[in-house]
Design a protein around this motif. Structure first.
Motif, PDB file in Angstrom:
ATOM      1  N   LEU A 156       0.834  -1.208   0.000  1.00  0.00           N
ATOM      2  CA  LEU A 156       0.000   0.000   0.000  1.00  0.00           C
ATOM      3  C   LEU A 156       0.865   1.253   0.000  1.00  0.00           C
ATOM      4  CD1 LEU A 156      -2.796  -1.049   2.547  1.00  0.00           C
ATOM      5  CD2 LEU A 156      -3.043  -0.754   0.069  1.00  0.00           C
ATOM      6  N   LEU A 157       1.972   1.215   0.758  1.00  0.00           N
ATOM      7  CA  LEU A 157       2.873   2.362   0.796  1.00  0.00           C
ATOM      8  C   LEU A 157       3.518   2.590  -0.569  1.00  0.00           C
ATOM      9  CD1 LEU A 157       4.315   4.569   2.426  1.00  0.00           C
ATOM     10  CD2 LEU A 157       6.064   2.848   3.029  1.00  0.00           C
ATOM     11  N   ALA A 158       3.884   1.498  -1.257  1.00  0.00           N
ATOM     12  CA  ALA A 158       4.507   1.628  -2.576  1.00  0.00           C
ATOM     13  C   ALA A 158       3.555   2.283  -3.579  1.00  0.00           C
ATOM     14  CB  ALA A 158       4.939   0.253  -3.078  1.00  0.00           C
ATOM     15  N   PHE A 159       2.267   1.972  -3.490  1.00  0.00           N
ATOM     16  CA  PHE A 159       1.290   2.571  -4.400  1.00  0.00           C
ATOM     17  C   PHE A 159       0.895   3.987  -3.988  1.00  0.00           C
ATOM     18  CE2 PHE A 159       0.299  -1.983  -5.297  1.00  0.00           C
ATOM     19  CZ  PHE A 159       0.556  -1.948  -6.650  1.00  0.00           C
ATOM     20  N   SER A 160       1.049   4.307  -2.698  1.00  0.00           N
ATOM     21  CA  SER A 160       0.585   5.607  -2.199  1.00  0.00           C
ATOM     22  C   SER A 160       1.673   6.668  -2.174  1.00  0.00           C
ATOM     23  CB  SER A 160       0.005   5.431  -0.776  1.00  0.00           C
ATOM     24  OG  SER A 160      -1.035   4.492  -0.764  1.00  0.00           O
ATOM     25  N   ALA A 161       2.925   6.251  -2.019  1.00  0.00           N
ATOM     26  CA  ALA A 161       4.024   7.219  -1.889  1.00  0.00           C
ATOM     27  C   ALA A 161       5.089   6.917  -2.938  1.00  0.00           C
ATOM     28  CB  ALA A 161       4.620   7.159  -0.478  1.00  0.00           C
TER      29      ALA A 161
END
Length: 380
Positions: free
Chosen positions: A174-179
């Motif tokens: 989720l972090l890779a897609f969000s940031a």
């Protein structure tokens, strides 16, 4: 260090499919009474198919077929949860079941809404996987705690280890897609968490078969120690109890008077009923204080570790009284069977056979005394 996640996923997909197929072959799995092997097998096959076929897509989780495969994955994991529940004869907490159902409905909703935000799919799929792992862990540790099975503790440990790894995979994906600024580092951590998690889960493929094998071995050992008619220990079981005894021991040798006459007049079914009745009464009176063994046709031995003479005498009186009343209520025979009970006490280091011999002599003194009283009563 770069992890080849695709290769790990291919190996995991193939292993899930093969393990699932093996669980569906009754000759190899010896499927349990409640069909747990069938659920585990189909669950593993669905997981293997879903993981393998998703490799043909770009991972955006936008295509309808890809979302259907994600739903297939959840169904496969749910079947695995059902399998462990059937195996352990327990159900997961309702809150977990409700949350797992909600994730499945969430994926269906995403298919209908046609959203292109991949984070929703990652969150739903990751949550479903983690909830299934938590449910399986809860069930497996419950089996280990109730049945005291070592393999269940080990397999529960593997599921515990896998859960935080897949939680990390979900969060960092989720972090890779969000940031975007953290995309490379987050994806690296997500890939490693997923890779190690897949390896740990692979170690659990045969978990239920291993636990079942230990469960069956324990049942066979118990059956070898138990008299099939009465449920009391047999001589082999008594020998195993003797090995665990230390210090002073009190024994009560029990013989059923007029048992042969009962069998001759009313048949062996009546005799078997009286034997089971005596065993049930002895087990009820002893509780956790001692063990009951059938050492002959109508002879039983009660073993009281560290039991005192007063406890043994109280047990003798209570057992004789309850037996007399129960036999009269259960069968119409005159004169009814009674009990002759001999008591002996001493150190187990001198051998249980010596105590049994002393109790046998005491029991025959009781029997001769009763016969003398009966003879005097008949003359009078």
């Amino acid at each position: 260090m770069i992890l080849d996640v695709v290769t790990v996923q291919i190996v995991a997909a193939i292993s899930h499919f093969l393990i699932g197929a093996l669980h569906l072959i009754p000759g190899l799995t010896r499927e349990g009474k409640h069909g747990w092997a069938r659920s585990w097998g189909w669950g593993k096959i669905l997981i293997g198919l879903a993981n393998g076929l998703t490799l043909f897509f770009d991972g955006s989780n936008v295509a309808l077929v890809e979302r259907l495969l994600n739903l297939m994955l959840i169904v496969g994991m749910a079947l695995c949860v059902r399998s462990v529940a059937l195996f352990g004869r327990r159900s997961p907490p309702r809150i977990l079941l409700a949350m797992m159902g909600a994730t499945g409905l969430g994926l269906i909703a995403l298919m209908l809404l046609q959203t292109t935000d991949v984070r929703w799919t990652v969150a739903m799929l990751g949550s479903a996987r983690n909830l299934c792992l938590i449910a399986i862990t809860w069930l497996m540790l419950g089996i280990a705690r109730r049945e005291k099975l070592f393999t269940a503790w080990v397999m529960g440990g593997f599921f515990i280890a896998a859960t935080p790894l897949f939680v990390l995979h979900m969060l960092f994906s989720l972090l890779a897609f969000s940031a975007p600024a953290w995309e490379q580092e987050a994806q690296w951590i997500a890939d490693w968490a997923a890779g190690v998690g897949i390896i740990v889960v692979t170690l659990t493929h045969f978990s239920l078969l291993l636990v079942e094998a230990e469960r069956n071995q324990r049942e066979l050992r118990q059956q070898a120690c138990i008299d099939g008619l009465t449920g009391a220990l047999n001589r082999f079981g008594l020998d195993r109890v003797e090995e665990s005894l230390h210090g002073d021991v009190t024994v009560l040798l029990i013989d059923i008077d007029r048992f042969k006459a009962l069998n001759d007049q009313h048949g062996h079914a009546a005799g078997d009923m009286v034997l089971r009745l005596l065993t049930d009464l002895a087990l009820s009176e002893l509780g956790q204080r001692g063990r009951v063994a059938r050492i002959g046709g109508d002879e039983f031995l009660c073993v009281l570790p560290s039991g005192t003479a007063a406890e043994a005498e109280a047990l003798r009186k209570a057992l004789s009284h309850r037996f007399d009343r129960a036999v009269i209520a259960a069968i119409d025979v005159s004169p009814p069977p009674t009990l002759s009970i001999g008591i002996a006490a001493g150190s187990i280091e001198d051998g249980l056979d010596r105590l049994v011999h002393q109790a046998d002599e005491a029991m025959y003194r009781v029997k001769r005394g009763r016969q003398s009283r009966d003879a005097r009563a008949a003359v009078a």
